[in-house]
Enzyme design. Structure first.
Site, mmCIF file in Angstrom:
data_model
loop_
_atom_site.group_PDB
_atom_site.id
_atom_site.type_symbol
_atom_site.label_atom_id
_atom_site.label_comp_id
_atom_site.label_asym_id
_atom_site.label_seq_id
_atom_site.Cartn_x
_atom_site.Cartn_y
_atom_site.Cartn_z
ATOM 1 N N SER A 127 0.840 -1.213 0.000
ATOM 2 C CA SER A 127 0.000 0.000 0.000
ATOM 3 C C SER A 127 0.863 1.247 0.000
ATOM 4 O O SER A 127 1.972 1.257 0.556
ATOM 5 C CB SER A 127 -0.868 -0.039 1.263
ATOM 6 O OG SER A 127 -1.492 1.190 1.476
ATOM 7 N N TYR A 152 -2.268 -1.463 10.961
ATOM 8 C CA TYR A 152 -2.506 -1.959 9.598
ATOM 9 C C TYR A 152 -1.339 -1.596 8.681
ATOM 10 O O TYR A 152 -0.781 -2.457 7.992
ATOM 11 C CB TYR A 152 -3.821 -1.388 9.021
ATOM 12 C CG TYR A 152 -3.898 -1.616 7.524
ATOM 13 C CD1 TYR A 152 -4.171 -2.877 7.017
ATOM 14 C CD2 TYR A 152 -3.630 -0.580 6.617
ATOM 15 C CE1 TYR A 152 -4.195 -3.105 5.641
ATOM 16 C CE2 TYR A 152 -3.643 -0.801 5.252
ATOM 17 C CZ TYR A 152 -3.930 -2.064 4.772
ATOM 18 O OH TYR A 152 -3.932 -2.287 3.413
ATOM 19 N N LYS A 156 1.837 -3.918 6.523
ATOM 20 C CA LYS A 156 2.301 -3.866 5.128
ATOM 21 C C LYS A 156 3.820 -3.672 5.084
ATOM 22 O O LYS A 156 4.523 -4.298 4.291
ATOM 23 C CB LYS A 156 1.586 -2.749 4.365
ATOM 24 C CG LYS A 156 0.107 -2.997 4.189
ATOM 25 C CD LYS A 156 -0.160 -4.273 3.378
ATOM 26 C CE LYS A 156 -1.608 -4.694 3.378
ATOM 27 N NZ LYS A 156 -1.833 -6.034 2.836
HETATM 28 P P1 NAD Z 1 -11.101 -7.314 0.894
HETATM 29 O O1 NAD Z 1 -11.364 -7.305 2.357
HETATM 30 O O2 NAD Z 1 -12.232 -7.046 -0.029
HETATM 31 O O3 NAD Z 1 -10.447 -8.721 0.457
HETATM 32 C C1 NAD Z 1 -9.614 -9.451 1.320
HETATM 33 C C2 NAD Z 1 -10.122 -10.888 1.345
HETATM 34 O O4 NAD Z 1 -9.265 -11.673 2.184
HETATM 35 C C3 NAD Z 1 -11.546 -11.016 1.905
HETATM 36 O O5 NAD Z 1 -12.332 -11.747 0.994
HETATM 37 C C4 NAD Z 1 -11.354 -11.776 3.231
HETATM 38 O O6 NAD Z 1 -12.451 -12.613 3.503
HETATM 39 C C5 NAD Z 1 -10.069 -12.542 2.960
HETATM 40 N N1 NAD Z 1 -9.285 -12.885 4.168
HETATM 41 C C6 NAD Z 1 -8.896 -12.055 5.168
HETATM 42 N N2 NAD Z 1 -8.185 -12.744 6.070
HETATM 43 C C7 NAD Z 1 -8.122 -14.033 5.631
HETATM 44 C C8 NAD Z 1 -7.526 -15.227 6.145
HETATM 45 N N3 NAD Z 1 -6.881 -15.261 7.318
HETATM 46 N N4 NAD Z 1 -7.656 -16.358 5.431
HETATM 47 C C9 NAD Z 1 -8.321 -16.373 4.256
HETATM 48 N N5 NAD Z 1 -8.900 -15.278 3.730
HETATM 49 C C10 NAD Z 1 -8.799 -14.122 4.408
HETATM 50 O O7 NAD Z 1 -9.906 -6.296 0.640
HETATM 51 P P2 NAD Z 1 -9.354 -5.670 -0.724
HETATM 52 O O8 NAD Z 1 -9.756 -4.242 -0.772
HETATM 53 O O9 NAD Z 1 -9.661 -6.544 -1.864
HETATM 54 O O10 NAD Z 1 -7.794 -5.682 -0.412
HETATM 55 C C11 NAD Z 1 -6.958 -6.743 -0.843
HETATM 56 C C12 NAD Z 1 -5.546 -6.494 -0.352
HETATM 57 O O11 NAD Z 1 -5.094 -5.229 -0.828
HETATM 58 C C13 NAD Z 1 -5.389 -6.436 1.173
HETATM 59 O O12 NAD Z 1 -4.169 -7.044 1.499
HETATM 60 C C14 NAD Z 1 -5.344 -4.948 1.465
HETATM 61 O O13 NAD Z 1 -4.639 -4.665 2.641
HETATM 62 C C15 NAD Z 1 -4.607 -4.448 0.239
HETATM 63 N N6 NAD Z 1 -4.867 -3.029 -0.057
HETATM 64 C C16 NAD Z 1 -6.158 -2.614 -0.212
HETATM 65 C C17 NAD Z 1 -6.407 -1.269 -0.482
HETATM 66 C C18 NAD Z 1 -7.821 -0.763 -0.598
HETATM 67 O O14 NAD Z 1 -8.032 0.446 -0.436
HETATM 68 N N7 NAD Z 1 -8.808 -1.599 -0.899
HETATM 69 C C19 NAD Z 1 -5.336 -0.372 -0.617
HETATM 70 C C20 NAD Z 1 -4.041 -0.846 -0.481
HETATM 71 C C21 NAD Z 1 -3.813 -2.187 -0.195
HETATM 72 C C1 WQD Z 2 -9.850 9.224 0.836
HETATM 73 C C2 WQD Z 2 -10.075 10.698 1.103
HETATM 74 C C3 WQD Z 2 -10.528 11.231 3.396
HETATM 75 C C4 WQD Z 2 -14.348 9.185 3.707
HETATM 76 C C5 WQD Z 2 -7.224 4.383 3.248
HETATM 77 C C6 WQD Z 2 -6.165 3.695 4.073
HETATM 78 C C7 WQD Z 2 -4.993 3.330 3.237
HETATM 79 C C8 WQD Z 2 -5.411 2.559 1.982
HETATM 80 C C9 WQD Z 2 -6.582 3.171 1.285
HETATM 81 C C10 WQD Z 2 -5.054 0.212 2.296
HETATM 82 C C11 WQD Z 2 -9.397 11.190 2.370
HETATM 83 C C12 WQD Z 2 -11.715 11.558 2.527
HETATM 84 C C13 WQD Z 2 -13.162 9.693 3.225
HETATM 85 C C14 WQD Z 2 -15.398 10.091 4.028
HETATM 86 C C15 WQD Z 2 -14.008 11.916 3.334
HETATM 87 N N1 WQD Z 2 -5.818 1.233 2.299
HETATM 88 N N2 WQD Z 2 -12.980 11.033 3.047
HETATM 89 N N3 WQD Z 2 -15.188 11.428 3.806
HETATM 90 O O1 WQD Z 2 -7.566 7.623 3.660
HETATM 91 O O2 WQD Z 2 -6.486 7.546 1.401
HETATM 92 O O3 WQD Z 2 -6.648 5.511 2.684
HETATM 93 O O4 WQD Z 2 -7.616 3.492 2.206
HETATM 94 O O5 WQD Z 2 -3.884 0.126 2.255
HETATM 95 O O6 WQD Z 2 -4.128 2.591 4.016
HETATM 96 O O7 WQD Z 2 -5.755 4.582 5.104
HETATM 97 O O8 WQD Z 2 -8.733 6.484 1.722
HETATM 98 O O9 WQD Z 2 -11.063 6.381 0.971
HETATM 99 O O10 WQD Z 2 -10.588 6.524 3.451
HETATM 100 O O11 WQD Z 2 -10.175 8.508 2.026
HETATM 101 O O12 WQD Z 2 -13.842 13.127 3.177
HETATM 102 O O13 WQD Z 2 -16.475 9.701 4.477
HETATM 103 O O14 WQD Z 2 -11.485 10.912 1.302
HETATM 104 O O15 WQD Z 2 -10.346 12.216 4.386
HETATM 105 O O16 WQD Z 2 -8.959 12.482 2.134
HETATM 106 P P1 WQD Z 2 -7.323 6.901 2.437
HETATM 107 P P2 WQD Z 2 -10.209 6.898 2.065
#
Ligand code: NAD
Ligand code: WQD
Length: 345
Positions: A127, A152, A156
């Site tokens: 991330s 969290y 990562k």
């Molecule tokens: P998500 O929660 O939709 O998908 C994650 C999946 O993993 C879920 O289906 C959950 O049931 C499964 N899971 C969790 N723990 C498990 C375990 N112990 N065993 C088996 N399955 C398990 O999340 P996502 O948004 O698709 O994110 C996927 C990956 O990307 C994550 O590692 C997340 O940290 C990373 N990531 C997400 C974002 C974002 O904003 N969505 C941003 C940066 C990084």
């Molecule tokens: C985006 C912008 C908020 C909700 C988070 C995690 C990060 C990554 C992605 C996994 C920000 C604003 C949001 C609301 C708002 N995940 N906002 N009203 O904060 O960039 O990141 O998700 O790795 O680790 O921290 O994403 O979608 O929460 O927010 O104004 O109700 O929207 O302040 O500026 P963020 P977000």
């Protein structure tokens, strides 16, 4: 014979979109998911798009024995794409041990199984949170990793370090960490998309849920930041663009094209958008007027971040294709499809 790929978290948001792209490229997909943050019905959505239901194992990766049994059942897996993790930043502050146990424990168990069953390649979901608030923008992969703002985020950073250490010790292993910026949007078919449990914490699902009437009003967190309109800036990236990068990363390792056994890349568009710009794009493509108000800052928010994508473009050979309007249009189509589905029950 098709190349076999194990996708952990494959019924989740990014995982499900990646499974569809893998199937389109002719890979055989095995999914492990414990359904802690997803629904088994996602498999129907995947099958409706691709015509093929992937193999699914409901297994918790914290259970090393059960995980090993999947490797045994499906021999000759060639790469693991590891999405499974907990991802709620605020929850991780309240339940840090659950986050370390799940996100770190699952990764370690998987790597042990990969060694035992001679699976050499992993793509890891990292991330942009590892950069904190970067000193200069756009942020490149050379920017220092900052002390994590949350457990969290720390999982990562530690995850990336574990991969680096494992690869130093075990030369047969390769890994690519993909540092996602802000994934949004949904598949064009609206058959799969993001399924937030409870009140969404992320901006785009909150916008679409407000527009459809599930939430009363969006709070815009902070309007006095040092940005173009005072609201925070992020690099929003379409989930389908993001999904495609995983196939490229896996193929890079399968074809031994990497410059090093461990590599990491930024995945963003290279363009920052403010919260108000996101709202404007949503209103334009949906024709809806969004009920929102400017409120106080959300503690812990980074002011602004967007990616330098040069390295991903030139070295990985991946580039995002979809713009903010498309992200909002597909997110909105998905929200509407969800409403129709609920109404039909
Ligand atoms: P998500 O929660 O939709 O998908 C994650 C999946 O993993 C879920 O289906 C959950 O049931 C499964 N899971 C969790 N723990 C498990 C375990 N112990 N065993 C088996 N399955 C398990 O999340 P996502 O948004 O698709 O994110 C996927 C990956 O990307 C994550 O590692 C997340 O940290 C990373 N990531 C997400 C974002 C974002 O904003 N969505 C941003 C940066 C990084
Ligand atoms: C985006 C912008 C908020 C909700 C988070 C995690 C990060 C990554 C992605 C996994 C920000 C604003 C949001 C609301 C708002 N995940 N906002 N009203 O904060 O960039 O990141 O998700 O790795 O680790 O921290 O994403 O979608 O929460 O927010 O104004 O109700 O929207 O302040 O500026 P963020 P977000």
């Amino acid at each position: 014979m098709k190349t076999r790929i194990l996708v952990t978290g494959g019924t989740g948001y990014i995982g499900s979109h990646t499974v569809v792209e893998l199937q389109a490229q002719g890979f055989e997909v095995i999914i492990i998911d414990n359904l802690s943050n997803s629904d088994k019905n996602v498999l129907d959505g995947i099958a409706a798009i691709s015509g093929e239901k992937p193999a699914f194992e409901q297994v918790d990766l914290r259970d090393e024995k059960a995980t090993a049994e999947v490797f045994q059942k499906y021999p000759n897996i060639e790469a693991v794409i590891h999405f499974a993790a907990y991802k709620a930043v605020g929850e991780s502050v309240e339940k840090p041990l659950d986050y370390y146990e799940n996100n770190i424990g699952s990764l370690v168990n998987l790597l042990k199984c990969m060694r035992t069953y001679e699976v050499p390649n992993m793509v890891f979901s990292s991330s942009c949170t590892v950069y904190g608030q970067p000193e200069s923008l756009p942020v490149t992969e050379n920017a220092p990793v900052q002390p994590a703002a949350s457990p969290y985020g720390n999982t990562k950073q530690i995850g990336e370090e574990i991969l680096q250490d494992a690869i130093n010790a075990y030369p047969e292993l390769n890994a690519i960490s993909l540092r996602y910026f802000n994934p949004v949007g949904a598949h064009d078919s609206a058959l799969i998309g993001e399924l937030p449990k409870g009140v969404p914490l992320n901006l785009v699902p909150f916008i679409t849920q407000t527009a459809i009437g599930i939430r009363e009003k969006l709070n815009v967190y902070g309007s006095d930041y040092n940005t173009v309109d005072g609201t925070c800036i992020r690099d929003y990236i379409h989930v389908v663009d993001l999904a495609k990068a995983h196939i490229i990363a896996a193929e890079r390792m399968l074809q031994k094209k990497g410059k090093a056994a461990y590599e990491f890349f930024n995945l963003g568009t290279g363009t920052g958008s403010s919260v108000l710009q996101v709202i404007q794009a949503f209103e334009k493509v949906s024709g809806e007027s969004l009920n929102y108000q400017l409120t106080d800052r959300r503690p812990g928010d980074v002011e602004q971040i967007w990616a330098d994508t040069t390295f991903a473009n030139e070295e990985l050979g991946w580039k995002s294709e979809r713009d903010l309007d498309n992200m909002m249009a597909t997110a909105w189509k998905w929200e509407q499809a969800l409403k129709e589905r609920v109404a039909a029950i």
